[in-house]
Design an enzyme around this catalytic site. Structure first.
Site: not given
Ligand code: BES
Ligand code: ZN
Length: 605
Positions: A145, A147, A274-276, A278, A301, A305, A324, A379, A387, A559
């Site tokens: 991971q 980012q 939740g997701g990344m 990549n 989401h 990206h 975001e 972080d 967001y 989260k």
């Molecule tokens: N890119 C982000 C995760 C992220 C942001 C990691 C900043 C590190 C630093 C990913 O796209 C994200 O926003 N995930 C959210 C999804 C949700 C908003 C639908 C999550 O993980 O909850």
């Molecule tokens: Zn995101």
């Protein structure tokens, strides 16, 4: 000579000068291509091998500055006249959030530089799982991971989102494991143990990603497949069956999908997000495989990206809202187009409530979109602000200029900045020229500055609401007076709104009554269970205690766990209990989840 040119010479190119989170000096020499050669060593919990960069020299410098964190650098070499020869390097002091700079002598003629290195078992950007920690129990699993600034913990790299590079990789794994990357994954079932990857589109370093495990593959369409451990493969393919339609919808609104395939990798439950996004291979938490497709906005989401973030990228982590905020906006537009306004409104309203919570919790200066991070680790400041406040800013512009004009603007934006990184300042200049000035006296620049540079929300910010939720609230009032709830037509969204808005003085009796009728403690929907368990902590509803324990022990998505630990930390008895559970759960948590929750449970708040 213009003043700005002199300033640029002194402090570096504008985008670079703004990235305080990287030691790279992109204006002197940059690295437009990476060749990675790594062996995945599960016994040692290390990646070992070398990274080779093609150099693009922009001035006379003879040194390359790279970012590293927790890496052992073995040696460095230069390619001069087609021959590899050793070269000198030095490592700087350890900075608590940025890691260590690595300065490599590159002379003045070398075309390539190669760094031989190993990662540490504690690398912040990698998680290593034993076979017992996987669902299949037979094989280990590892994933990255990167980012925002964790690439440097597994690759010595110019770790700034202002850089774009292509990459090739050769990855060696133990036999029976499949390696995948944010690149051209093959759909073959073979497990040769050595895998070759190419990522031909230039991407920022934080989008380099790797995973290796006992993965199976199932296609959803010609250009979408799911990679997952066998136990969840069919369920995930069913859950995310609308992904091809999401791609088509987004293309119709914002232009072509430029990354060839779009595959999904389902990670173990310890995946910290939740997701990344990549590229070509979004990394997805299994906690959204709910069985009813109710949480697929996460796929919208991560897919979004592919336009906002991966195609047009934030130039520094101060500009994260450019990734975001745009993505949350696009996500909601995809949901609206595919599933209708009612659902999209509910999702926006849920996000808005989360934002209001964060606005209350955060220091005002940390609620600014173009946030001043100093050298704090990004972080440590993660919140809903980039967001949902970012999304509301775009909703505001849409409302002021009309959807037609705003859609045209956005579509052009993705074309004009494709494969580039942009700062908030660059965005403002573009916004003024391409939107504000085209319909004068609609939105003043001072209003834009308020959105981007002031804390909180402007007074005239959109206040998302939902008719569906208004009905939930009416039902809640009747129910609190002893009436029955009509929940047959409720989706996950209505339940979340209901639980999140129950009055804090709700009686123990009413908690028990809800649980009896709707088995909320046993809900297998990760979001509903989360909302209920959080309320259970506040209300000291003890029948949920064991479920809370098992939830914290099996899920590592930050989260979903950190708000629970935060709530538990508020009373001495709960804090003691939470620490015990945490210590038991810790070996299964990702380094990020560990850092964040240790601050909550052991930090001085
Ligand atoms: N890119 C982000 C995760 C992220 C942001 C990691 C900043 C590190 C630093 C990913 O796209 C994200 O926003 N995930 C959210 C999804 C949700 C908003 C639908 C999550 O993980 O909850
Ligand atoms: Zn995101």
């Amino acid at each position: 000579m213009s003043l700005s040119f002199v300033v640029a010479l002194l402090v570096g190119s504008p985008a670079q000068a703004e990235d305080v989170h990287s030691y790279a000096r992109l204006n002197q020499v940059s690295t437009p291509h990476l060749d990675l050669n790594l062996t995945v060593d599960f016994e040692a919990r290390k990646l070992k091998g070398h990274a080779t960069y093609t150099l693009a020299r922009h001035d006379e410098t003879t040194q390359l500055y790279l970012d590293t964190s927790d890496l052992t650098i073995e040696r460095a070499e230069l390619l001069v006249n087609d021959q590899w020869q050793p070269t000198k390097f030095t490592l700087g002091d350890v900075h608590p959030s940025l890691g260590r700079e690595l300065i490599v002598d590159i002379g003045s003629v070398a075309k390539k530089v190669r760094i031989h290195y190993q990662t540490a078992p504690t690398a912040s950007g990698l998680q290593w799982l034993t076979p017992e920690q996987t669902a299949g129990k037979q094989h280990p699993f590892m994933f990255s991971q990167s980012q925002p600034i964790h690439s440097r913990s597994w690759i010595p790299i110019q770790d700034s989102p202002a850089l774009r590079l292509t990459y090739n990789a050769t990855i060696t794994t133990p036999k029976d494991l499949l390696a995948v990357m944010s690149a051209d994954n093959s759909l073959s079932d073979e497990r040769p143990g050595t895998y070759e990857f190419t990522m031909p589109q230039p991407i920022p370093p934080y989008l380099i990603a790797i995973a290796a495990g006992d993965l199976a593959i199932k296609s959803i369409s010609d250009n979408v497949a799911v990679f997952a451990e066998q136990y969840i493969l069919d369920d995930a393919a069913w859950e995310f069956a609308d992904t091809p339609a999401m791609i088509e919808t987004t293309e119709a609104m914002y232009g072509p999908y430029r990354w060839d395939r779009y595959d999904l990798l389902i990670l173990p439950p310890s995946f910290p997000f939740g997701g990344m996004e990549n590229p070509r291979l979004s990394f997805i938490t299994p906690t959204v495989v709910a069985g009813d497709r109710s949480l697929v906005n996460l796929i919208a989401h991560e897919l979004a990206h592919s336009w906002s973030g991966n195609l047009v990228t934030n130039a520094s982590w101060r500009d994260l809202w450019i990734n975001e905020g745009f993505t949350s906006y696009v996500e909601n537009r995809i949901m609206e187009a595919l599933f209708g306004e009612r659902r999209a409104n509910m999702e926006l309203a849920l996000g808005y409530q989360d934002l209001l919570g964060d606005l209350e919790r955060l220091r005002p200066q940390d609620t600014v979109l173009n946030i001043d991070l100093g050298t704090r680790h990004p972080d440590d400041v993660f919140s809903q602000v980039p967001y949902v406040k970012g999304q509301l800013f775009l909703v505001y512009l849409e409302q002021k200029f009309g959807r037609e004009m705003f859609d045209k603007f956005l579509r052009q934006y993705f074309d004009d900045f494709a494969f580039q990184s942009i700062s908030t300042e660059q965005f403002k200049t573009y916004l003024k020229r391409e939107l504000l000035d085209k319909k004068p006296n609609t939105v003043a620049m001072s209003k834009i500055n308020e959105w981007l540079h002031e804390p909180g929300l402007p007074e005239d910010a959109p206040k998302p609401n939902s008719d569906a939720f208004a009905q939930v609230e009416q039902q809640m009032q009747r129910w609190l007076k002893g009436g029955q709830l009509q929940t047959d037509a409720w989706t996950t969204h209505e339940w979340l709104h209901f639980i999140n808005n129950l009055p804090l003085d709700i009686s123990a009796n009413n908690m028990a009554r809800l649980d009896r009728e709707f088995s909320l403690t046993e809900s297998q929907n990760s979001e509903i269970a989360h909302a209920w368990l959080k309320l259970a902590i506040v209300k000291k509803y003890e029948p949920a205690r064991e479920r809370l324990r098992s939830y914290l022990l099996t899920i590592g998505r930050n989260k979903l766990v950190s708000p629970l630990y935060r709530e538990l930390a508020k009373t001495p008895d709960n804090l003691k209990w939470a620490r015990e559970v945490y210590e038991q759960a810790k070996p299964g948590y990702h380094p990020l989840t560990q850092t964040v929750n240790e601050a909550l449970l052991y930090g001085e708040n």
